[in-house]
Every structure is written in C-alpha cells, then in structure tokens.
Design a protein around this motif. Sequence first.
Motif, PDB file in Angstrom:
ATOM      1  N   LYS A 184       0.833  -1.198   0.000  1.00  0.00           N
ATOM      2  CA  LYS A 184       0.000   0.000   0.000  1.00  0.00           C
ATOM      3  C   LYS A 184       0.873   1.256   0.000  1.00  0.00           C
ATOM      4  O   LYS A 184       0.630   2.191  -0.776  1.00  0.00           O
ATOM      5  CB  LYS A 184      -0.915  -0.002   1.230  1.00  0.00           C
ATOM      6  CG  LYS A 184      -1.717   1.279   1.405  1.00  0.00           C
ATOM      7  CD  LYS A 184      -2.527   1.228   2.694  1.00  0.00           C
ATOM      8  CE  LYS A 184      -3.292   2.532   2.914  1.00  0.00           C
ATOM      9  NZ  LYS A 184      -4.090   2.494   4.175  1.00  0.00           N
ATOM     10  N   PHE A 218      -7.540  15.371  11.275  1.00  0.00           N
ATOM     11  CA  PHE A 218      -8.165  14.058  11.337  1.00  0.00           C
ATOM     12  C   PHE A 218      -9.092  14.032  12.553  1.00  0.00           C
ATOM     13  O   PHE A 218      -8.626  14.219  13.680  1.00  0.00           O
ATOM     14  CB  PHE A 218      -7.108  12.962  11.442  1.00  0.00           C
ATOM     15  CG  PHE A 218      -6.179  12.923  10.261  1.00  0.00           C
ATOM     16  CD1 PHE A 218      -6.585  12.369   9.057  1.00  0.00           C
ATOM     17  CD2 PHE A 218      -4.902  13.469  10.343  1.00  0.00           C
ATOM     18  CE1 PHE A 218      -5.743  12.344   7.957  1.00  0.00           C
ATOM     19  CE2 PHE A 218      -4.042  13.443   9.248  1.00  0.00           C
ATOM     20  CZ  PHE A 218      -4.468  12.884   8.050  1.00  0.00           C
ATOM     21  N   VAL A 269     -10.589  15.331   7.665  1.00  0.00           N
ATOM     22  CA  VAL A 269     -10.843  13.949   7.249  1.00  0.00           C
ATOM     23  C   VAL A 269     -11.625  13.311   8.385  1.00  0.00           C
ATOM     24  O   VAL A 269     -11.143  13.232   9.516  1.00  0.00           O
ATOM     25  CB  VAL A 269      -9.534  13.178   6.990  1.00  0.00           C
ATOM     26  CG1 VAL A 269      -9.847  11.730   6.612  1.00  0.00           C
ATOM     27  CG2 VAL A 269      -8.714  13.857   5.905  1.00  0.00           C
ATOM     28  N   PHE A 273     -13.728  10.420  10.519  1.00  0.00           N
ATOM     29  CA  PHE A 273     -13.743   8.995  10.831  1.00  0.00           C
ATOM     30  C   PHE A 273     -14.997   8.698  11.655  1.00  0.00           C
ATOM     31  O   PHE A 273     -14.951   8.655  12.888  1.00  0.00           O
ATOM     32  CB  PHE A 273     -12.494   8.606  11.617  1.00  0.00           C
ATOM     33  CG  PHE A 273     -11.215   8.663  10.840  1.00  0.00           C
ATOM     34  CD1 PHE A 273     -10.670   7.513  10.274  1.00  0.00           C
ATOM     35  CD2 PHE A 273     -10.549   9.869  10.655  1.00  0.00           C
ATOM     36  CE1 PHE A 273      -9.492   7.558   9.551  1.00  0.00           C
ATOM     37  CE2 PHE A 273      -9.362   9.924   9.928  1.00  0.00           C
ATOM     38  CZ  PHE A 273      -8.837   8.771   9.372  1.00  0.00           C
ATOM     39  N   LEU A 286      -3.695   6.692  14.524  1.00  0.00           N
ATOM     40  CA  LEU A 286      -3.948   6.398  13.112  1.00  0.00           C
ATOM     41  C   LEU A 286      -2.733   5.849  12.384  1.00  0.00           C
ATOM     42  O   LEU A 286      -2.802   5.588  11.180  1.00  0.00           O
ATOM     43  CB  LEU A 286      -4.419   7.674  12.395  1.00  0.00           C
ATOM     44  CG  LEU A 286      -5.686   8.322  12.938  1.00  0.00           C
ATOM     45  CD1 LEU A 286      -5.965   9.628  12.178  1.00  0.00           C
ATOM     46  CD2 LEU A 286      -6.876   7.387  12.844  1.00  0.00           C
ATOM     47  N   ARG A 294      -2.164   1.257  11.210  1.00  0.00           N
ATOM     48  CA  ARG A 294      -2.805   0.813   9.971  1.00  0.00           C
ATOM     49  C   ARG A 294      -2.774   1.891   8.883  1.00  0.00           C
ATOM     50  O   ARG A 294      -3.436   1.764   7.859  1.00  0.00           O
ATOM     51  CB  ARG A 294      -4.244   0.377  10.247  1.00  0.00           C
ATOM     52  CG  ARG A 294      -4.338  -0.854  11.147  1.00  0.00           C
ATOM     53  CD  ARG A 294      -5.744  -1.387  11.213  1.00  0.00           C
ATOM     54  NE  ARG A 294      -6.656  -0.448  11.875  1.00  0.00           N
ATOM     55  CZ  ARG A 294      -7.982  -0.549  11.851  1.00  0.00           C
ATOM     56  NH1 ARG A 294      -8.555  -1.545  11.183  1.00  0.00           N
ATOM     57  NH2 ARG A 294      -8.731   0.321  12.476  1.00  0.00           N
ATOM     58  N   ARG A 295      -2.011   2.935   9.139  1.00  0.00           N
ATOM     59  CA  ARG A 295      -1.863   4.053   8.205  1.00  0.00           C
ATOM     60  C   ARG A 295      -3.225   4.631   7.810  1.00  0.00           C
ATOM     61  O   ARG A 295      -3.451   4.988   6.657  1.00  0.00           O
ATOM     62  CB  ARG A 295      -1.085   3.632   6.958  1.00  0.00           C
ATOM     63  CG  ARG A 295       0.347   3.188   7.198  1.00  0.00           C
ATOM     64  CD  ARG A 295       1.171   4.233   7.954  1.00  0.00           C
ATOM     65  NE  ARG A 295       2.589   3.946   7.879  1.00  0.00           N
ATOM     66  CZ  ARG A 295       3.252   3.177   8.750  1.00  0.00           C
ATOM     67  NH1 ARG A 295       2.608   2.618   9.764  1.00  0.00           N
ATOM     68  NH2 ARG A 295       4.538   2.976   8.602  1.00  0.00           N
ATOM     69  N   GLU A 296      -4.091   4.777   8.786  1.00  0.00           N
ATOM     70  CA  GLU A 296      -5.414   5.333   8.516  1.00  0.00           C
ATOM     71  C   GLU A 296      -5.354   6.807   8.143  1.00  0.00           C
ATOM     72  O   GLU A 296      -6.323   7.353   7.607  1.00  0.00           O
ATOM     73  CB  GLU A 296      -6.316   5.124   9.734  1.00  0.00           C
ATOM     74  CG  GLU A 296      -6.646   3.669  10.004  1.00  0.00           C
ATOM     75  CD  GLU A 296      -7.371   3.470  11.316  1.00  0.00           C
ATOM     76  OE1 GLU A 296      -8.612   3.522  11.325  1.00  0.00           O
ATOM     77  OE2 GLU A 296      -6.674   3.264  12.343  1.00  0.00           O
ATOM     78  N   TYR A 323      -3.916   8.001   5.780  1.00  0.00           N
ATOM     79  CA  TYR A 323      -3.949   8.130   4.314  1.00  0.00           C
ATOM     80  C   TYR A 323      -5.384   8.084   3.773  1.00  0.00           C
ATOM     81  O   TYR A 323      -5.581   8.125   2.552  1.00  0.00           O
ATOM     82  CB  TYR A 323      -3.125   7.025   3.665  1.00  0.00           C
ATOM     83  CG  TYR A 323      -1.634   7.183   3.853  1.00  0.00           C
ATOM     84  CD1 TYR A 323      -0.965   8.297   3.364  1.00  0.00           C
ATOM     85  CD2 TYR A 323      -0.883   6.202   4.509  1.00  0.00           C
ATOM     86  CE1 TYR A 323       0.405   8.449   3.537  1.00  0.00           C
ATOM     87  CE2 TYR A 323       0.480   6.337   4.686  1.00  0.00           C
ATOM     88  CZ  TYR A 323       1.120   7.470   4.196  1.00  0.00           C
ATOM     89  OH  TYR A 323       2.483   7.606   4.362  1.00  0.00           O
ATOM     90  N   LYS A 324      -6.365   8.010   4.647  1.00  0.00           N
ATOM     91  CA  LYS A 324      -7.767   7.910   4.227  1.00  0.00           C
ATOM     92  C   LYS A 324      -8.149   9.048   3.279  1.00  0.00           C
ATOM     93  O   LYS A 324      -7.788  10.214   3.509  1.00  0.00           O
ATOM     94  CB  LYS A 324      -8.681   7.938   5.453  1.00  0.00           C
ATOM     95  CG  LYS A 324     -10.163   7.860   5.120  1.00  0.00           C
ATOM     96  CD  LYS A 324     -11.031   7.915   6.361  1.00  0.00           C
ATOM     97  CE  LYS A 324     -12.507   7.893   5.981  1.00  0.00           C
ATOM     98  NZ  LYS A 324     -13.402   7.925   7.159  1.00  0.00           N
ATOM     99  N   ASP A 325      -8.861   8.716   2.242  1.00  0.00           N
ATOM    100  CA  ASP A 325      -9.396   9.667   1.255  1.00  0.00           C
ATOM    101  C   ASP A 325      -8.319  10.383   0.446  1.00  0.00           C
ATOM    102  O   ASP A 325      -8.631  11.222  -0.394  1.00  0.00           O
ATOM    103  CB  ASP A 325     -10.293  10.728   1.922  1.00  0.00           C
ATOM    104  CG  ASP A 325     -11.533  10.119   2.573  1.00  0.00           C
ATOM    105  OD1 ASP A 325     -11.889   8.983   2.216  1.00  0.00           O
ATOM    106  OD2 ASP A 325     -12.130  10.784   3.436  1.00  0.00           O
TER     107      ASP A 325
END
Length: 211
Positions: free
Chosen positions: A20, A155, A168, A170, A182, A185-187, A189-191
């Motif tokens: 990813k 975030f 961003v 959640f 975050l 799980r590298r959250e 990077y969302k969106d």
Amino acid sequence: MSQILKRAKGWLSRRILQHKIAGLRKKVHAEDVTILSQNCIGGVFYHDMEMQFLSPTINLFMMEPDFVKFVLDLERYLHCELRIQWGESYPIGELDDIRIHFMHYETCLEAKQAWERRVKRIRNDRIVVVATDRNGFHEDVYRLWKKIPYPKVLFTADPRYAQDPDSVFFPEYQAQGFVPDLIPRREFYKDGKLIQTINQLGGTHDTVGEN
C-alpha cells in the motif's frame, strides 16, 4: 499452530501495508515540504515516502492547544531557546509557554540536537500542518485552528468539524469522541487528503537518506 498462524498473519499484514505504501509513494509529487505535525504522523509520512525530515516535529507530540499556538506564532517560537529536561520516562522540552513531549528520544541531548538540526531545514514557503482531535482538541482550539494560514489537515471523529474542507472524518470512532492512533494501519492516508494537500505545493520529491 496458533503461534505459527499468528506470525503468518502478521507477516501478511506487513506485506500488504508495504505494498500500500509503495503505491502511495508514486502519488506524491511534492518536494521540499515541511510538515508541522502535532504527533508522529508527519514523521511516519516522511519515512513512508522516503523523504528527508524537513521539520523539527519528528518523534514527538504536543497537546493540541500548545500545537495550534505554536503554529500560529511559528517564527517567534522557533527563535525561543529550547529548554529541556528529563520527565518520568522521556525528555520534556519547553519553548516559552509551550511543552513538547519527546517520547521517542533516549536523552535530552539527542532530542535537543534533533530539534535544532531540523529547525534549520524548515521551508517557510512550503509548510503543511497536520493534527488530530486527540490530546485536548476542543471548540476553542478549533476556532484557532481555522486561523492557521498554511495548508492543513485535521483528522477527526467529531461531526462538528467533519464538514470543514480541511478535515478527514472517521465516523467509526465518533462514539469515543476522537480518533485513535492512526499510524499502525496508516489510517491517516484515508481519502488521499494528506497527499492531495501536500501535492498542492507542486514539484517532485527526491528520496534522501539523512534525517
């Protein structure tokens, strides 16, 4: 057998994450970017993208009120002498009335030297600010956050801030009132918001080894 399966699942998860990150790396088209980050998200982004640390906010965190105050009066705080002493388990720094938690440093000297080295690398015309709604983020801080003049990303798990174009959201963490860590799980990077914001500064980035 359970331990073997556990190790196999861990190995697979790491491989998926590496794949990813490799894909995301191709999407970054910015160079010489200073990421001022309230916590370790900025440093992990630099590491993932194989970019040099052009920011002093690496391997540390500030409480949100302090961080927003720091960014809004950046030049003054960067010219303050960093006073640093050992806390209960890691170095604690102070810039005037702001406290900095150097939780990933082994000694006060290491933390101070890293801070001072990276302050010199700041690209004042290429700054992106990153924060979460953890560590004391509330409505008064949000009002100040909105005044930050740099490109920024928040975030958040709070619907009050979700409609902001810099946010961003959640919703899965709304019940607890703020986002968790975050990074694993590298959250963050969302969106694609963080990369999009950084790419607004333009250019292509070079990989470097010295941080």
